[in-house]
Design a protein around this motif. Structure first.
Motif, PDB file in Angstrom:
ATOM      1  N   GLU A 168       7.942   6.538  -9.859  1.00 61.10           N
ATOM      2  CA  GLU A 168       7.369   7.524  -8.943  1.00 61.10           C
ATOM      3  C   GLU A 168       6.555   6.852  -7.847  1.00 61.10           C
ATOM      4  N   GLN A 213       8.946   5.396  -5.352  1.00 60.36           N
ATOM      5  CA  GLN A 213       9.565   6.437  -4.530  1.00 60.36           C
ATOM      6  C   GLN A 213       8.585   6.978  -3.490  1.00 60.36           C
ATOM      7  N   ILE A 214       7.340   7.166  -3.872  1.00 58.84           N
ATOM      8  CA  ILE A 214       6.324   7.649  -2.930  1.00 58.84           C
ATOM      9  C   ILE A 214       6.133   6.641  -1.799  1.00 58.84           C
ATOM     10  N   ARG A 259       8.286   4.397  -0.722  1.00 60.35           N
ATOM     11  CA  ARG A 259       9.493   4.378   0.104  1.00 60.35           C
ATOM     12  C   ARG A 259       9.516   5.591   1.034  1.00 60.35           C
ATOM     13  N   GLN A 260       9.199   6.757   0.497  1.00 54.74           N
ATOM     14  CA  GLN A 260       9.181   7.977   1.307  1.00 54.74           C
ATOM     15  C   GLN A 260       8.132   7.879   2.406  1.00 54.74           C
ATOM     16  N   ARG A 261       6.983   7.306   2.095  1.00 50.52           N
ATOM     17  CA  ARG A 261       5.935   7.156   3.103  1.00 50.52           C
ATOM     18  C   ARG A 261       6.392   6.243   4.230  1.00 50.52           C
ATOM     19  N   GLN A 275       9.462   5.666   5.173  1.00 51.00           N
ATOM     20  CA  GLN A 275      10.481   6.375   5.936  1.00 51.00           C
ATOM     21  C   GLN A 275       9.860   7.419   6.854  1.00 51.00           C
ATOM     22  N   THR A 276       8.864   8.135   6.359  1.00 52.06           N
ATOM     23  CA  THR A 276       8.191   9.153   7.174  1.00 52.06           C
ATOM     24  C   THR A 276       7.451   8.510   8.335  1.00 52.06           C
ATOM     25  N   SER A 303       9.934   7.417  10.916  1.00 54.80           N
ATOM     26  CA  SER A 303      10.451   8.588  11.627  1.00 54.80           C
ATOM     27  C   SER A 303       9.453   9.078  12.669  1.00 54.80           C
TER      28      SER A 303
END
Length: 59
Positions: A34, A37-38, A40-42, A44-45, A48
């Motif tokens: 988890e 994943q957090i 990685r998502q951060r 990517q955000t 972006s």
């Protein structure tokens, strides 16, 4: 209170050691996944948002 005579007794947990330590390991693994994943998502955000801000600056 529970007292153990040795480290081996503690690890065996009165015969429940495989369940206890297996559950602990699975929980630690889920937490680690988890967190990855957090992160990685951060990333990517943030990328972006950076890309969108550059695109609006150019226009």
């Amino acid at each position: 209170m529970i007292y153990w005579n040795s480290l081996s007794d503690f690890l065996q947990m009165g015969g429940h050691g495989p369940f206890v330590w297996g559950s602990f390991a699975v929980t630690a693994l889920v937490f680690a996944i988890e967190i990855m994943q957090i992160r990685r998502q951060r990333r990517q955000t943030e990328a972006s948002i950076r890309d969108e801000s550059y695109a609006t600056e150019k226009n």
